[in-house]
Design a protein around this motif. Sequence first.
Motif, PDB file in Angstrom:
ATOM      1  N   MET A 152       0.900  -1.225   0.265  1.00  0.00           N
ATOM      2  CA  MET A 152       0.067   0.018  -0.028  1.00  0.00           C
ATOM      3  C   MET A 152       0.713   1.253  -0.102  1.00  0.00           C
ATOM      4  SD  MET A 152      -1.437   2.740   2.088  1.00  0.00           S
ATOM      5  CE  MET A 152      -1.007   2.276   3.730  1.00  0.00           C
ATOM      6  N   LEU A 153       2.023   1.308   0.870  1.00  0.00           N
ATOM      7  CA  LEU A 153       3.005   2.400   0.994  1.00  0.00           C
ATOM      8  C   LEU A 153       3.543   2.722  -0.394  1.00  0.00           C
ATOM      9  CD1 LEU A 153       4.054   2.030   4.575  1.00  0.00           C
ATOM     10  CD2 LEU A 153       2.684   3.732   3.899  1.00  0.00           C
ATOM     11  N   ALA A 154       4.129   1.690  -1.088  1.00  0.00           N
ATOM     12  CA  ALA A 154       4.465   1.614  -2.315  1.00  0.00           C
ATOM     13  C   ALA A 154       3.674   2.287  -3.236  1.00  0.00           C
ATOM     14  CB  ALA A 154       5.137   0.364  -2.727  1.00  0.00           C
ATOM     15  N   HIS A 155       2.541   1.893  -3.264  1.00  0.00           N
ATOM     16  CA  HIS A 155       1.579   2.415  -4.433  1.00  0.00           C
ATOM     17  C   HIS A 155       1.143   3.996  -3.814  1.00  0.00           C
ATOM     18  CE1 HIS A 155       1.174  -1.805  -5.735  1.00  0.00           C
ATOM     19  NE2 HIS A 155       0.924  -1.238  -6.836  1.00  0.00           N
ATOM     20  N   LEU A 156       0.942   4.160  -2.658  1.00  0.00           N
ATOM     21  CA  LEU A 156       0.371   5.306  -2.131  1.00  0.00           C
ATOM     22  C   LEU A 156       1.553   6.459  -2.543  1.00  0.00           C
ATOM     23  CD1 LEU A 156      -2.018   6.664  -0.969  1.00  0.00           C
ATOM     24  CD2 LEU A 156      -0.946   6.398   1.174  1.00  0.00           C
ATOM     25  N   THR A 157       2.767   6.270  -2.493  1.00  0.00           N
ATOM     26  CA  THR A 157       3.911   7.109  -2.744  1.00  0.00           C
ATOM     27  C   THR A 157       3.872   7.459  -4.299  1.00  0.00           C
ATOM     28  OG1 THR A 157       5.323   5.341  -2.940  1.00  0.00           O
ATOM     29  CG2 THR A 157       5.264   6.767  -0.774  1.00  0.00           C
ATOM     30  N   ARG A 158       3.315   6.764  -4.840  1.00  0.00           N
ATOM     31  CA  ARG A 158       3.269   7.099  -6.551  1.00  0.00           C
ATOM     32  C   ARG A 158       2.203   8.045  -6.841  1.00  0.00           C
ATOM     33  NH1 ARG A 158       3.418   1.232  -8.624  1.00  0.00           N
ATOM     34  NH2 ARG A 158       5.063   0.848  -7.194  1.00  0.00           N
ATOM     35  N   THR A 159       1.086   8.261  -5.830  1.00  0.00           N
ATOM     36  CA  THR A 159       0.003   8.975  -6.142  1.00  0.00           C
ATOM     37  C   THR A 159       0.206  10.498  -5.436  1.00  0.00           C
ATOM     38  OG1 THR A 159      -1.468   7.036  -5.960  1.00  0.00           O
ATOM     39  CG2 THR A 159      -2.456   9.083  -5.769  1.00  0.00           C
ATOM     40  N   ILE A 160       0.469  10.174  -4.160  1.00  0.00           N
ATOM     41  CA  ILE A 160       1.164  11.356  -3.309  1.00  0.00           C
ATOM     42  C   ILE A 160       2.279  11.353  -2.978  1.00  0.00           C
ATOM     43  CG2 ILE A 160       0.611  12.603  -1.149  1.00  0.00           C
ATOM     44  CD1 ILE A 160      -2.409  11.570  -1.458  1.00  0.00           C
ATOM     45  N   ASP A 161       3.070  12.613  -2.917  1.00  0.00           N
ATOM     46  CA  ASP A 161       4.484  12.628  -2.529  1.00  0.00           C
ATOM     47  C   ASP A 161       4.432  12.492  -0.860  1.00  0.00           C
ATOM     48  OD1 ASP A 161       7.035  12.967  -2.769  1.00  0.00           O
ATOM     49  OD2 ASP A 161       6.969  15.029  -2.211  1.00  0.00           O
ATOM     50  N   ILE A 162       5.215  11.270  -0.580  1.00  0.00           N
ATOM     51  CA  ILE A 162       5.425  11.213   0.954  1.00  0.00           C
ATOM     52  C   ILE A 162       6.614  11.009   1.165  1.00  0.00           C
ATOM     53  CG2 ILE A 162       4.720   9.614   2.851  1.00  0.00           C
ATOM     54  CD1 ILE A 162       1.995   9.052   1.200  1.00  0.00           C
TER      55      ILE A 162
END
Lengths: 627, 375
Positions: free
Chosen positions: A106-116
Motif C-alpha cells: 500500500m505504501l509503495a503504491h500510495l507514494t506514487r499517487t501522493i508525494d510522501i
Amino acid sequence: MASNGNADQNQLHDKGQEKRQFTRRSFIAGAGVLVLMGLIGGRMGQLQVAGHQRYSSLSQANRVKLVPIPPNRGLIYDRNGVLLAENRPNFQLLVTPEQVQDMEDMLAHLTRTIDISDTEIDRFRQLRSRSRNFEALPLKVRLTEKEVAAFAANRHRFPGVEVEARLSRHYPHGEHAAHAIGYVGRINERELARVDTRRYGGSSHIGKSGTELQFEERLHGHAGLERVETNALGRVIKPLGRRAPDPGDDMVLTLDSHLQRAAEDALGDESGSIVVMDVHNSDVLALVSKPSFDPNIFVNGVDRATYAALQEDPDRPLFNRAVRGQYPPGSTIKPFIGLAGLEAGIFDPEDTIFCPGHYSIDDIDHRWRCWRRQGHGDMDFADAMSQSCDVYYYKLGYDLGIDRMSAFLERFGFGQRTGAGIPGERTGILPSREWKRAARGEGWFHGETIITSIGQGYFLSTPLQLAHAMTVLANRGHAAPPRVLRAVHSASTGETYETEVPEREQIIALAQEELWDVVHESLVDVVHSSRGTGRGINTNINYRIAGKTGTSQVFSLGQDQEYDEEEVQRRLRNHALFTAYAPADDPRIAVSVLVEHGGGGGAVAAPVARKVIDAYLRNVTAEPDDV
Amino acid sequence: MSELASQVTPRGRQSIMQRFLHLDVPLVTALLLLSLAGLATLYSATNQSMDAVHNQLIRMGVAFAGMIVMAQIPLDTLRRWTPWVFLGGLVMLVLVLLVGTTGQGAQRWLDLGLFRFQPAELMKLAIPMAVAWYLSMRALPPTLSQVLLATIAIAMPTALIVLQPDLGTSLLVSASGFFVLFLAGLRWRLMLTVLVAMAALAPVFWMFLMREYQKQRVLTLFDPERDPLGTGYHIIQSTIAIGSGGIYGRGWLNGTQSQLEFLPERHTDFIFAVFAEEFGLLGVLLLLALYLFIIGRGMYIAVNAQDTFSRLVAGSLTLTFFVYVFVNMGMVSGLMPVVGLPLPLVSYGGTSMVTMMAGFGILMSIHSHRKMWAS
C-alpha cells in the motif's frame, strides 16, 4: 456365573450390609453436594442480588467512555466585517492498519499517487509500533488541495486510507495586524493546568497573545461530549449519545482593517508603532507594531530555528510596541505639562519667557539646553508649543514642581494601564517622588523635575497611552477607556451583541474651561503656523490637524554590546514621535506615531501621521458616495 | 451370559431407548438440555460465531456417540478390562513424560500417528474403576492395608499427571479415586487423621511443592485487587459479569462484559460468567437445578446398581462430575482459586467432554444391564 461381581468368594460378603453402607455414604455425599451447590447458589445471590448495583456500575465504567468533542473556535472580524482569523480545513492522510491488507504494498503504491517523504513514512512506522491496530494514524499532514484531489480519484485502491479534514486556525492576512489579533498555539503544560478540562476537552490550541488571548474564553467555546461504548481493547463499538459542543463566539473588533493597513504602509519599513483611536468612543481603530510577523507559523508549532531567529532578531518582530513598548514621550508631553502649568496659574498664556538656548537654576551648576542652541527669544504659550521651546517648559515645570505635575498627568492616564485590557500592556513610568522612592529608594532632585518637563529622564509612556491622552485632550477632559471589542456574534443564538460603549467620564475638570481652547489652538499652530515644528505636513490639506512633535533621546546601547559602526549610528538616533487629533475643529480620531530611531518627530513621524489621518478622513467622507 | 435375558425388566417399564440402546431417558434428556444451553451460551460468548457452534456440535456428536458405545458394553466386560486398562494408562502416562508432545507449556499429549491422545483423560475413568475393582473383591469396608494399596494406585497416576503439569486433571483423578474409597465405607477416623495430617503438611506443600503461578492464583482468590491487570483480572472481570447480570440477566447476546471482550477465556473456562451475565440469577438457578438433577439421577443409578463394583463406579463418576461443576463455578465466581476445569457440556472444548460422556455411558450401562432377579 461370573457376572455376580465377585471374583473372590473366599470372604463372605454381607450384600445387604454393603448395600446399606453404600446407600448411607451416598446420602452423605448427596448432602455434601447439596451444601456445596447451596454455597454456589448463595455466592451467586451475593453477586447478582446484593452486589448487582455495584457490579452494574463497574460494568458500565468498563464499557462506556466519554470522548470530548472540541468546539469550533470563534472567528475574528474587523469593525467592517473583514475576516481577520478563521478556521480552515487542514487535510491529513490517515491510515487504519487493520484495514490495510499489505502495508508495504500500500505504501509503495500510495507514494506514487501522493508525494510522501521517507521521514513521514518512518514517523508513521514508529507511531504504528506504539498504537493499536484499529487506530487511525496520520501518515501525512497538511495535504495540498491538489494532493487531496489526487487521492480522492484513487481512493478505492487504498482501503484503510482516508483523508480527514480538521479545522485549524488561519490568519488570512499574515503579518497584517498580527500584534493586535495575536495568535493561537498548542496548549502547553502550564496552560493545561490552568484551564477547565471540561471546557477544553479535545482542544489542542489556545490563545497565546493579542485578542486571541484577551477573549480566549469566549472564542474557545465549550467542548461537547460523546458517550461511546468501547470493548476491552478500547475500540469504539457504537455511539451511545452526544452533547454537541458550544462553539466559540465570533469577535468583532474595533479595529479598522483598512485604516490599519494604511497605517502599516505609512510606517513603511521603519520599526515603530501607530495607534489610532476614535475620539468619540475611544475605539482602537488601528494598533500597529512594526516589524511584524506571520502568526500562522505558530498555529501548527514553529520549529526551533525559526523561533530562535524571531526571538534573536534585533528588531524584535514579536514585540508589540504599541502596548509593551515604553518610550520617553519627549516633547509630546508638553501639551499636558503646559495645561498643568496654566491651570495651576504659573503662567498666563500671554506671559513670555526669554529663551537664550539654555536654562539653569540657582543652586545647581548645570545648563539645560534647549533643542535650538541659539535660543527662541521671547516665547508665549502658543509660541513655546508650536516651536517646542524647551526652556519655556523647563521654567514652567520647575515652578510647577514634580508633585503637582505628576498628579495632573496621572489623570491623563500616564503611568497606568489604559483599561483596554490588551494582554501584556505596560504602564510606562510617570515620575513622582513616591515612584522614585519605591523604585529607586532615593529622594527626588529638583533637576529631575526640569528634565521631566520635556518628557525625558525617567518618563516612559506607551504609544497607546499617548493616543489615549490625546483623546482625553481633544474631548476637553472627557473620555472612555480604550475599547478593542466592538461586538460579539454568538454562535449558539446567532445574534450579534454590540458591546457596551463605556460611559464617557469627565476625567479632568479645569477651573478655567477656556484653557482647553488655548492648548487646542497651540496644537493647531504646531502644524499650521509658519514656524511650527510640524508645519511640513500642512500642505495640500483641507482640514486642520492639532498635533505635537516629539523627539526622544535614546540611551539604550549597553557598553559591551557588539556593534558595527553604521548600526550603532542608527541605534543611537532619537525616536521620532508625533501625536495628533483631527480634524482640529471637530475631533474624530487621535493618533500617536512612534518611529524608532527615526530622528526628528516633525520630519519623520508627522508625515506618517498625516497619511494615516488622510486615509481615515478620506475613507470616511468618501464612503457615502463611494459606490 | 445372555444379553437378552438381562434386558428383561421386572415391571416392564423400560422404554425402547433403554431396552435396545441401553440409554437412560431422564439422563439423556438432561444432558441434551445442558448441551443446548451450552451451545446457546457459546454462540453468545464467541460473538455469534457459527463456526464455534459447528465445531462444538461435532464434538458433542462424538461425545454422545462415545456415551452410546459405552452404554452397550456390559459392566462385567468393563470390569474384566479394568486392571489392563489401568496398567496401560499408567505406562502411557510415563511415555507422555518421556516422548509426549508439548502444548501450552504442558506435556500432555501422546502422538499416536493417526490422532493425538491424552492418557490423563483415560485415567479419569480407569482410576475409579481400578479402585472399585480392587475394593469390590473383598468385603467392605476396606481394611487399612487395602486403603493404603488403593491410595498408592491413586497416587501414582496423580503424581504423573502433576508432573505434566496438569493441576486440574490431577485434582479430578485423585478425587475420583477418593470417592470410591469414601463410598466403600472408608473409616471416618482415618479420614479425619489424614485431613489433620494434610493440614499440618499444607505449609510444606506451599513452600516446596507449589509453583509460583499456583501460589499467585491462591493469593489472588483472597484479594483479586492485588494484581488487577494480571492474575486478578480474570476474577475481577468475571465477578463483574456475574454481578451485573442481576436477577433476570441482561438477555441473550446482550452481556456487555462478554460481548465487548472484557471477560477473558469467556468461551472456555469462564463461560459460566457469560451465562450468569446474560441469564441472571434465575438462569443460574435453573442451570444448577439441571446439574443437580443429573447428579441426583447418577446417585439414584448408583444406589440401585446390583453389585458393589457397579455401585462404586457409578457413585464415583457422578461425584466427579459434581467436582467439575463445583470447581468451575467456584473458580468463576471467585470462591476458589483459578483451576483450569471446564464447565461440563457448556465450555468449548472436546477432550474432557468425550471422557465425561463415556462416563455417563458407563452409568447407563450399569442401569440398563440390570438383571431381573436382582430386584
